[in-house]
Each structure stands twice: as structure tokens, then as C-alpha cells.
Write a protein that holds these residues in place. Structure first.
Motif, PDB file in Angstrom:
ATOM      1  N   PRO A 239     -10.914  21.909 -14.554  1.00  0.00           N
ATOM      2  CA  PRO A 239      -9.637  22.640 -14.589  1.00  0.00           C
ATOM      3  C   PRO A 239      -8.840  22.353 -15.849  1.00  0.00           C
ATOM      4  O   PRO A 239      -8.142  23.233 -16.354  1.00  0.00           O
ATOM      5  N   THR A 240      -8.955  21.139 -16.373  1.00  0.00           N
ATOM      6  CA  THR A 240      -8.226  20.788 -17.592  1.00  0.00           C
ATOM      7  C   THR A 240      -8.690  21.638 -18.769  1.00  0.00           C
ATOM      8  O   THR A 240      -7.878  22.170 -19.534  1.00  0.00           O
ATOM      9  N   VAL A 241     -10.012  21.782 -18.917  1.00  0.00           N
ATOM     10  CA  VAL A 241     -10.554  22.586 -20.008  1.00  0.00           C
ATOM     11  C   VAL A 241     -10.145  24.045 -19.852  1.00  0.00           C
ATOM     12  O   VAL A 241      -9.739  24.703 -20.822  1.00  0.00           O
ATOM     13  N   SER A 242     -10.239  24.571 -18.631  1.00  0.00           N
ATOM     14  CA  SER A 242      -9.890  25.970 -18.396  1.00  0.00           C
ATOM     15  C   SER A 242      -8.424  26.235 -18.728  1.00  0.00           C
ATOM     16  O   SER A 242      -8.089  27.209 -19.414  1.00  0.00           O
ATOM     17  N   LEU A 243      -7.541  25.367 -18.250  1.00  0.00           N
ATOM     18  CA  LEU A 243      -6.115  25.565 -18.473  1.00  0.00           C
ATOM     19  C   LEU A 243      -5.752  25.376 -19.940  1.00  0.00           C
ATOM     20  O   LEU A 243      -4.959  26.141 -20.502  1.00  0.00           O
ATOM     21  N   ALA A 244      -6.347  24.363 -20.577  1.00  0.00           N
ATOM     22  CA  ALA A 244      -6.078  24.131 -21.996  1.00  0.00           C
ATOM     23  C   ALA A 244      -6.547  25.316 -22.837  1.00  0.00           C
ATOM     24  O   ALA A 244      -5.924  25.653 -23.850  1.00  0.00           O
ATOM     25  N   SER A 245      -7.624  25.971 -22.432  1.00  0.00           N
ATOM     26  CA  SER A 245      -8.116  27.137 -23.161  1.00  0.00           C
ATOM     27  C   SER A 245      -7.136  28.302 -23.076  1.00  0.00           C
ATOM     28  O   SER A 245      -6.914  29.007 -24.061  1.00  0.00           O
ATOM     29  N   VAL A 246      -6.539  28.507 -21.893  1.00  0.00           N
ATOM     30  CA  VAL A 246      -5.547  29.568 -21.744  1.00  0.00           C
ATOM     31  C   VAL A 246      -4.305  29.261 -22.579  1.00  0.00           C
ATOM     32  O   VAL A 246      -3.741  30.138 -23.237  1.00  0.00           O
ATOM     33  N   VAL A 247      -3.877  27.996 -22.565  1.00  0.00           N
ATOM     34  CA  VAL A 247      -2.732  27.588 -23.383  1.00  0.00           C
ATOM     35  C   VAL A 247      -3.041  27.809 -24.857  1.00  0.00           C
ATOM     36  O   VAL A 247      -2.186  28.275 -25.623  1.00  0.00           O
ATOM     37  N   ALA A 248      -4.277  27.492 -25.275  1.00  0.00           N
ATOM     38  CA  ALA A 248      -4.682  27.705 -26.667  1.00  0.00           C
ATOM     39  C   ALA A 248      -4.587  29.180 -27.041  1.00  0.00           C
ATOM     40  O   ALA A 248      -4.213  29.525 -28.172  1.00  0.00           O
ATOM     41  N   PHE A 249      -4.912  30.061 -26.101  1.00  0.00           N
ATOM     42  CA  PHE A 249      -4.837  31.494 -26.358  1.00  0.00           C
ATOM     43  C   PHE A 249      -3.400  31.930 -26.651  1.00  0.00           C
ATOM     44  O   PHE A 249      -3.137  32.617 -27.649  1.00  0.00           O
ATOM     45  N   PHE A 250      -2.442  31.534 -25.813  1.00  0.00           N
ATOM     46  CA  PHE A 250      -1.050  31.923 -26.030  1.00  0.00           C
ATOM     47  C   PHE A 250      -0.475  31.261 -27.281  1.00  0.00           C
ATOM     48  O   PHE A 250       0.301  31.874 -28.026  1.00  0.00           O
ATOM     49  N   ASN A 251      -0.860  30.028 -27.543  1.00  0.00           N
ATOM     50  CA  ASN A 251      -0.413  29.357 -28.760  1.00  0.00           C
ATOM     51  C   ASN A 251      -0.928  30.088 -29.997  1.00  0.00           C
ATOM     52  O   ASN A 251      -0.196  30.273 -30.976  1.00  0.00           O
ATOM     53  N   SER A 252      -2.179  30.547 -29.947  1.00  0.00           N
ATOM     54  CA  SER A 252      -2.769  31.257 -31.083  1.00  0.00           C
ATOM     55  C   SER A 252      -2.138  32.630 -31.279  1.00  0.00           C
ATOM     56  O   SER A 252      -1.971  33.084 -32.413  1.00  0.00           O
ATOM     57  N   ILE A 253      -1.793  33.304 -30.185  1.00  0.00           N
ATOM     58  CA  ILE A 253      -1.111  34.599 -30.302  1.00  0.00           C
ATOM     59  C   ILE A 253       0.212  34.425 -31.041  1.00  0.00           C
ATOM     60  O   ILE A 253       0.561  35.204 -31.932  1.00  0.00           O
ATOM     61  N   CYS A 351      -7.709  17.989 -29.119  1.00  0.00           N
ATOM     62  CA  CYS A 351      -8.094  16.662 -28.631  1.00  0.00           C
ATOM     63  C   CYS A 351      -8.383  16.690 -27.134  1.00  0.00           C
ATOM     64  O   CYS A 351      -9.319  16.051 -26.663  1.00  0.00           O
ATOM     65  N   ILE A 352      -7.584  17.422 -26.376  1.00  0.00           N
ATOM     66  CA  ILE A 352      -7.816  17.540 -24.936  1.00  0.00           C
ATOM     67  C   ILE A 352      -9.203  18.115 -24.674  1.00  0.00           C
ATOM     68  O   ILE A 352      -9.965  17.606 -23.834  1.00  0.00           O
ATOM     69  N   ILE A 353      -9.562  19.179 -25.397  1.00  0.00           N
ATOM     70  CA  ILE A 353     -10.888  19.786 -25.223  1.00  0.00           C
ATOM     71  C   ILE A 353     -11.982  18.844 -25.693  1.00  0.00           C
ATOM     72  O   ILE A 353     -13.024  18.677 -25.033  1.00  0.00           O
ATOM     73  N   SER A 354     -11.765  18.181 -26.835  1.00  0.00           N
ATOM     74  CA  SER A 354     -12.789  17.306 -27.404  1.00  0.00           C
ATOM     75  C   SER A 354     -13.162  16.177 -26.458  1.00  0.00           C
ATOM     76  O   SER A 354     -14.327  15.780 -26.369  1.00  0.00           O
ATOM     77  N   LYS A 355     -12.186  15.650 -25.725  1.00  0.00           N
ATOM     78  CA  LYS A 355     -12.445  14.541 -24.816  1.00  0.00           C
ATOM     79  C   LYS A 355     -13.187  14.969 -23.554  1.00  0.00           C
ATOM     80  O   LYS A 355     -13.637  14.123 -22.788  1.00  0.00           O
ATOM     81  N   GLN A 356     -13.300  16.279 -23.334  1.00  0.00           N
ATOM     82  CA  GLN A 356     -13.945  16.768 -22.125  1.00  0.00           C
ATOM     83  C   GLN A 356     -15.395  17.175 -22.340  1.00  0.00           C
ATOM     84  O   GLN A 356     -16.065  17.576 -21.388  1.00  0.00           O
ATOM     85  N   VAL A 357     -15.888  17.116 -23.593  1.00  0.00           N
ATOM     86  CA  VAL A 357     -17.260  17.534 -23.875  1.00  0.00           C
ATOM     87  C   VAL A 357     -18.030  16.382 -24.492  1.00  0.00           C
ATOM     88  O   VAL A 357     -17.456  15.402 -24.981  1.00  0.00           O
ATOM     89  N   GLY A 358     -19.369  16.493 -24.451  1.00  0.00           N
ATOM     90  CA  GLY A 358     -20.229  15.441 -24.970  1.00  0.00           C
ATOM     91  C   GLY A 358     -20.378  15.474 -26.472  1.00  0.00           C
ATOM     92  O   GLY A 358     -19.987  16.438 -27.138  1.00  0.00           O
ATOM     93  N   PRO A 359     -20.985  14.430 -27.055  1.00  0.00           N
ATOM     94  CA  PRO A 359     -21.146  14.337 -28.509  1.00  0.00           C
ATOM     95  C   PRO A 359     -21.941  15.484 -29.110  1.00  0.00           C
ATOM     96  O   PRO A 359     -21.681  15.896 -30.238  1.00  0.00           O
ATOM     97  N   SER A 360     -22.916  16.032 -28.372  1.00  0.00           N
ATOM     98  CA  SER A 360     -23.745  17.100 -28.918  1.00  0.00           C
ATOM     99  C   SER A 360     -23.110  18.473 -28.761  1.00  0.00           C
ATOM    100  O   SER A 360     -23.726  19.484 -29.123  1.00  0.00           O
ATOM    101  N   GLU A 361     -21.884  18.524 -28.215  1.00  0.00           N
ATOM    102  CA  GLU A 361     -21.220  19.806 -28.003  1.00  0.00           C
ATOM    103  C   GLU A 361     -19.874  19.897 -28.698  1.00  0.00           C
ATOM    104  O   GLU A 361     -19.101  20.811 -28.430  1.00  0.00           O
ATOM    105  N   GLN A 362     -19.581  18.961 -29.599  1.00  0.00           N
ATOM    106  CA  GLN A 362     -18.305  18.997 -30.302  1.00  0.00           C
ATOM    107  C   GLN A 362     -18.194  20.242 -31.176  1.00  0.00           C
ATOM    108  O   GLN A 362     -17.133  20.874 -31.259  1.00  0.00           O
ATOM    109  N   GLY A 363     -19.282  20.620 -31.823  1.00  0.00           N
ATOM    110  CA  GLY A 363     -19.245  21.784 -32.702  1.00  0.00           C
ATOM    111  C   GLY A 363     -18.986  23.075 -31.951  1.00  0.00           C
ATOM    112  O   GLY A 363     -18.107  23.857 -32.315  1.00  0.00           O
ATOM    113  N   ILE A 364     -19.740  23.289 -30.866  1.00  0.00           N
ATOM    114  CA  ILE A 364     -19.558  24.534 -30.128  1.00  0.00           C
ATOM    115  C   ILE A 364     -18.211  24.560 -29.423  1.00  0.00           C
ATOM    116  O   ILE A 364     -17.589  25.618 -29.295  1.00  0.00           O
TER     117      ILE A 364
END
Length: 441
Positions: A239-253, A351-364
Motif C-alpha cells: 500500500p505504501t508504494v501504491s499510495l506514494a505513486s499516486v502522490v508522485a503523479f499529483f506532485n509531477s502534474i 526514497c520511499i519507493i527505493s526502500k520498498q524494492v530490491g537491489p536489482s530493481e532500483q533502476g526500473i
């Protein structure tokens, strides 16, 4: 901080790249107006051209950014960094030759094509490089420092644009962009990423969980183009990743709206020119530098990136509110000081997103965030271009020239409301999580 020598080379490369990019910003509004609407202070065509460029580049970036991030997980950050650094040389080089209407439209087409990889490509791959070289506990400060380097480059580029004549700005920008590409090629060192079995990719682990009876064999998902299903599954990992992604969308707009249309509003409202634009961006980015170099490293360990995100989004709303009701020419200068808090939002989300994914998925992961920002670049012109042109014209429904700017602030306010819902872990809980062997939830 780990591998600090390599990080210094990364910061120098990012500084040079953004310096070249920002150098042309205070001038491009005047160049566009002179090319398409000579002698006018208000021009709907210039606004629509800017919005169209932003939207088309955004459509391409939606697909290209996740691809670049994913490929960098496989082939390395340095190899992929070569692409945006080299293509960034061409647009300023065109206007360095001549700034006639014909050359402007050549620049315009080239800018659309190159922006697909340059608008976010450098920062996306740089964030992945940082995640490779910095431990999780220090990552928010490292991301903040990277943002500070971008801010410092913006300050220096804006100040230089304030001092240079227009006919020299594009020549200098093209040369600095070339220097950035050469510097990266010579000095930046690639790091071999070793993935611990405890830190296996989230996408892989989710796929296995969905098929417990017939576990799939490990495969290198980074060797293929990420499908929309892969991207959606990445953002649904928690849920943290999903919500942070939506927040990122409005921030980017909101960020896209400010970058594209604020200058046209100030030009129509207060008849600002290149020097006034440079002063505004200078104040804003000095605040950006202080925010990234001082505020984030000091407050992040105490408050956490979730709280900093809320503060940054609300500061963005207040900034746009003041600009929309500006009653004198000095008000935009004063509101720019909100940048001290506004610019902590984007690094906090990353940073919130980065902490939720593994080392091999930082780029994507960072590429997908840039894809969200690019999608916002598509949506933002569709909303703000006609709105700005309408309320700056004589046919507006009511006398409120800053209404479109207020709507930009409302996007930040929506993001703020959503960010409050993000669960804030206590400091001791975060420290305990950092000390565990497996960093994945």
C-alpha cells in the motif's frame, strides 16, 4: 558515505548536465515569443506550442523511462547514461547557430524528440547509481544531496543566464552539455551489483507467491522490456508504494504546470522579461539548494521522509496560492522562498519507493517513477494550456488571471491530502528495519 569518490564524479556529471539544461530556461520564453508572436507580451500560440511539446515528450517518456531504468539494471548505469547526455547537446546547438523562426521550429522538433530521454533520463539513472552505492539507512540523505547538486546547477545556470547575452547562452549550453558527456565517459566508474539471495527481486517473489504449487525458476527479468503488467505489479507490492505513486503523479502534474506556464503568467501579469525570470529562478533554486543540502540531511533522520513529503506538498500549495493572487511584482519573489520546503517532496517520494524494492530493481523503480512524471507531463498541458490561455485572454469568464496557477496549487494540495494517509513508521522501527539482514518486507 560509501564510495564517495565515485559519488563525487556522479555529482559533477549531474551538475554539468543540469547547468547546460537550465542555462536556456530564462531565455526560452522570450525566444519562443519572438519566433511565433514578435513584439507581443501575450501569445496563446506560444502557450499551446509549449504544452504540445511537453505532452508529446511525455508520451514517449512514459514508455522510455521504465525501459531505460530496466536496461540499466542489466547493462549498467554508465552505458545508459551515455544516451541522454549525448542527445542533450543537439537542441541548444541548433539555436546557437541562429534564432530565426525557421531555426526555432527545427529546435522545437528536435527538443520534442530528445526530451523523450533527456527529461528525466539523467536523474533516473543517477538515482539508480546512488541506490547501488549507498546503504538504505543513508539513502534519503544521498537522494537529498543529489537534489542539492541539481539545485546548485540550477542556481549557477540561472545566474549565468542573467549575466550572459542571449546570443551567447545557447553556445555555452551546447559546450557544457558536451563536456558533461565526456566527463561521464572518462571518470564515472560502473559498480558491479551483487544481489544477495535475501534481497531477491520483488517482481520475482510476487510471481512465485502467485504460483506456489509450481514455483517458477529464477530468471533475469531485467533482460526484457518491462510490460505494463510488470510495472503495475511493481507498484502494487505494498500500500505504501501504491499510495506514494499516486502522490508522485499529483506532485509531477503540479511541477510540470509551474515549469511550463508560470513564466507566461508572470509575463502577461507583470510584463516580466528574461532578467526578471532569471531572478525568480535564482531565488527558487537557492531555496532548493538550502532545502536539499541542509534541510533534508538535518530533518530526515528526525522526522522521516513521510513527514517531509507532507511538508513539501503543502508548501507547494501555499507557493501557488500566493502567486495566483499576486497584487504586486515583488510577491512572486517572496513566494519563491517556499522552495526551502517545497523541494523536499520529490526526493522523499523517491526514497520511499527505493526502500520498498530490491537491489536489482532500483533502476526500473526509478524509471517507473519517471514514467509517472512523464505521464503527468501529458496530462498537465491538457489541463493548464487551455486554462492559462483562457484566463490570460480578454474572453475569460471572470477577472482572475492567476486562476490556472491556483489550479496548479490544487494538484499539490490533493497530493498533500493523500500523503497524510501514508503510514509513518516510528524512528526506532525504521532503525530496526535497517539493521535486519533482509531489507525487503
Amino acid at each position: 558515505m560509501e564510495n564517495w569518490k565515485d559519488l563525487i564524479h556522479l555529482f559533477v556529471m549531474v551538475f554539468l548536465s543540469y547547468f547546460a539544461s537550465v542555462l536556456v530556461n530564462p531565455t526560452i520564453a522570450d525566444v519562443t515569443m519572438e519566433a511565433v508572436c514578435p513584439g507581443q507580451d501575450e501569445c496563446s500560440l506560444a502557450i499551446y506550442l509549449t504544452g504540445f511539446q511537453q505532452a508529446i515528450a511525455g508520451i514517449g517518456s512514459v514508455f522510455v523511462m521504465p525501459l531505460i531504468g530496466n536496461l540499466s539494471d542489466s547493462y549498467g548505469r554508465k552505458v545508459l547514461l551515455t544516451i541522454p547526455l549525448i542527445v542533450a547537446i543537439f537542441p541548444p546547438a541548433i539555436l546557437a547557430v541562429r534564432r530565426t523562426t525557421e531555426f526555432f521550429y527545427v529546435y522545437y522538433v528536435m527538443k520534442i524528440l530528445t526530451a523523450v530521454v533527456t527529461e528525466g533520463g539523467v536523474i533516473c539513472l543517477s538515482l539508480g547509481y546512488l541506490a547501488d552505492n549507498v546503504s538504505e539507512g543513508k539513502r534519503v540523505s544521498a537522494f537529498g544531496l543529489l537534489s542539492g547538486v541539481v539545485a546548485a546547477a540550477t542556481v549557477c545556470g540561472t545566474l549565468t543566464a542573467r549575466l550572459l547575452p542571449t546570443n551567447q547562452i545557447f553556445k555555452v549550453a551546447a559546450v557544457i552539455a558536451a563536456v558533461a558527456a565526456v566527463y561521464m565517459k572518462i571518470f564515472l566508474k560502473e559498480r558491479n551489483r551483487k544481489v544477495d539471495t535475501l534481497n531477491e527481486p520483488i517482481l520475482k517473489s510476487i510471481a512465485e507467491d502467485e504460483n506456489d504449487e509450481h514455483p517458477i525458476k529464477p530468471k533475469h527479468s531485467v533482460n526484457k522490456i518491462p510490460s505494463p503488467h510488470d510495472i503495475i505489479r511493481l507498484f502494487k507490492t505494498s500500500p505504501t508504494v501504491s499510495l506514494a505513486s499516486v502522490v508522485a503523479f499529483f506532485n509531477s502534474i503540479a511541477e510540470a504546470g509551474v515549469q511550463s506556464f508560470l513564466m507566461y503568467y508572470l509575463k502577461a501579469r507583470f510584463h516580466f522579461q528574461k532578467d526578471q525570470f532569471a531572478d525568480i529562478w535564482l531565488i527558487t533554486n537557492i531555496a532548493f539548494t538550502i532545502s536539499s543540502m541542509v534541510v533534508m540531511p538535518l530533518l530526515a533522520p528526525l522526522l522521516g521522509e513521510e513527514t517531509l513529503l507532507c511538508i513539501g506538498l503543502f508548501a507547494g500549495f501555499l507557493n501557488m496560492l500566493l502567486d495566483s493572487i499576486a497584487w504586486a511584482g515583488w510577491v512572486p519573489y517572496a513566494s519563491a522562498l517556499f522552495g526551502v520546503f517545497l523541494f523536499v517532496a520529490s526526493p522523499s517520494i523517491r526514497c520511499i519507493i527505493s526502500k520498498q524494492v530490491g537491489p536489482s530493481e532500483q533502476g526500473i523503480a526509478q524509471g517507473c517513477l519517471m514514467g509517472i512524471a512523464s505521464f503527468a507531463n501529458i496530462i498537465s498541458p491538457l489541463i493548464y494550456s487551455p486554462l492559462s490561455a483562457w484566463f490570460l485572454s480578454d474572453t475569460s469568464p471572470f477577472n482572475f488571471p492567476g486562476f490556472s496557477i491556483l489550479c496548479v496549487g490544487l494538484a499539490w494540495f490533493v497530493g498533500f491530502i493523500l500523503s497524510v494517509v501514508i503510514k509513518i513508521q516510528p524512528l526506532w522501527s525504521r532503525e530496526r528495519a535497517r539493521n535486519q539482514a533482509c531489507v525487503l518486507p
